[in-house]
Design an enzyme around this catalytic site. Sequence first.
Site, mmCIF file in Angstrom:
data_model
loop_
_atom_site.group_PDB
_atom_site.id
_atom_site.type_symbol
_atom_site.label_atom_id
_atom_site.label_comp_id
_atom_site.label_asym_id
_atom_site.label_seq_id
_atom_site.Cartn_x
_atom_site.Cartn_y
_atom_site.Cartn_z
ATOM 1 N N HIS A 32 75.074 -59.337 33.277
ATOM 2 C CA HIS A 32 75.140 -57.894 33.574
ATOM 3 C C HIS A 32 76.469 -57.283 33.131
ATOM 4 C CE1 HIS A 32 77.218 -58.751 37.539
ATOM 5 N NE2 HIS A 32 77.795 -57.618 37.240
ATOM 6 N N ASP A 35 71.634 -64.409 35.726
ATOM 7 C CA ASP A 35 72.734 -63.518 35.341
ATOM 8 C C ASP A 35 73.849 -64.320 34.642
ATOM 9 O OD1 ASP A 35 74.300 -61.280 35.087
ATOM 10 O OD2 ASP A 35 74.696 -61.042 37.239
ATOM 11 N N GLN A 79 83.631 -55.405 43.156
ATOM 12 C CA GLN A 79 83.479 -54.823 41.822
ATOM 13 C C GLN A 79 84.691 -55.176 40.953
ATOM 14 O OE1 GLN A 79 81.741 -53.404 44.377
ATOM 15 N NE2 GLN A 79 80.009 -54.045 43.136
ATOM 16 N N GLY A 80 84.389 -55.635 39.744
ATOM 17 C CA GLY A 80 85.452 -56.070 38.843
ATOM 18 C C GLY A 80 85.628 -57.583 38.816
ATOM 19 N N ASP A 81 85.087 -58.252 39.828
ATOM 20 C CA ASP A 81 85.132 -59.728 39.862
ATOM 21 C C ASP A 81 83.927 -60.351 39.185
ATOM 22 O OD1 ASP A 81 87.532 -60.103 41.350
ATOM 23 O OD2 ASP A 81 86.456 -59.566 43.182
ATOM 24 N N SER A 82 82.881 -59.578 38.963
ATOM 25 C CA SER A 82 81.658 -60.102 38.355
ATOM 26 C C SER A 82 81.952 -60.891 37.096
ATOM 27 C CB SER A 82 80.716 -58.962 37.970
ATOM 28 O OG SER A 82 79.933 -58.613 39.065
HETATM 29 N N1 ARG Z 1 78.518 -56.658 40.741
HETATM 30 C C1 ARG Z 1 79.935 -56.668 40.933
HETATM 31 C C2 ARG Z 1 80.658 -56.566 39.598
HETATM 32 O O1 ARG Z 1 80.039 -56.248 38.619
HETATM 33 C C3 ARG Z 1 80.418 -57.859 41.698
HETATM 34 C C4 ARG Z 1 79.741 -57.908 42.969
HETATM 35 C C5 ARG Z 1 80.214 -58.905 43.887
HETATM 36 N N2 ARG Z 1 79.984 -58.282 45.138
HETATM 37 C C6 ARG Z 1 80.065 -58.915 46.245
HETATM 38 N N3 ARG Z 1 79.903 -58.266 47.352
HETATM 39 N N4 ARG Z 1 80.270 -60.184 46.288
HETATM 40 O O2 ARG Z 1 81.867 -56.659 39.532
#
Ligand code: ARG
Length: 296
Positions: free
Chosen positions: A97, A143, A238-241
């Site tokens: 993603h 993913d 967000q940003g860790d994905s």
């Molecule tokens: N989707 C998020 C990203 O693109 C990371 C999500 C992780 N979220 C969480 N609650 N663990 O950075």
Amino acid sequence: MGEGMEGMSVGRNKHRWGVVLAMLLVATVVGLWAGTPSSAAEEPTREPSVVGGTAVPDGKYPFVVALLDKRYGSTASRQQFCGASLIDRDTVLTAAHCVKGNVASNLRVTVGRTYLDSTQGQVRNILRINIHPSFNASTLANDVAVLKLSSAVSGIVPIRLPATTANSFEKPGRSLTVAGWGNTIAQPAFGSVGSSYPQRMREAQVPVVSDATADDIYRNYVPSLMVAAGKTGKDTCQGDSGGPMFARVSTSTGVVYYQVGITSFGTGCGAPGYPGVYAEVNNPNLRNFIVYWAGR
Ligand code: ARG
């Protein structure tokens, strides 16, 4: 998209538009980037982060990679939007993603860099994006993406992939490490509060949550393809994905690291009852895809 997907957004929110539009996800609107110290000397003190984590000393996890989009500004901290991991000298692993809908020429990575706006580590362009053929952008099943670097990095030991049979890493309660440059401010399950993106990589220890529990929480959860981990106040955000969730293993010859998961999604960040969800690296189908592209 189900209830479990609401409040979920993709990528570092300061430039989440591209990926989010591509995925047709409901994004939460949070504050903009507040400012960038120009050198490590100006590094400010920061609140607990990742959410509920601590600052990573320079060079501690050289296999953790920052994924940058050159269109997002002129500094690494502005360009960083996802994490990744070095799995081979010319190969990095990330979340599908993070890169779906993008092109390799927009991307670059830093390998072996802890503080984003520094000259640490090695920078590489991306030659090719390989997205898992079964990636589902709505459910986030599979993913996984493998990126080929413009040239090999040198002197950095890649993270290891666990064998498909190495299931002890995913035992509920086991503590794993997550690391990255994502939002450090905990987010409620519904709605959102402010954001803060660190210059310095952060890490947190997260306990594995059982497949049965995660399956009850997220309607898109697929036990064979995903691992859930985290607790209230300890999570990726967000940003860790795309970054790694990994286990530290001591051997007779020293410490080695095994990548158990790829940061994928969650409702809120560190919100009560909503652990983070990670693509399960040692699922045979995912692992075979990763190894195939790492080898060429
Ligand atoms: N989707 C998020 C990203 O693109 C990371 C999500 C992780 N979220 C969480 N609650 N663990 O950075």
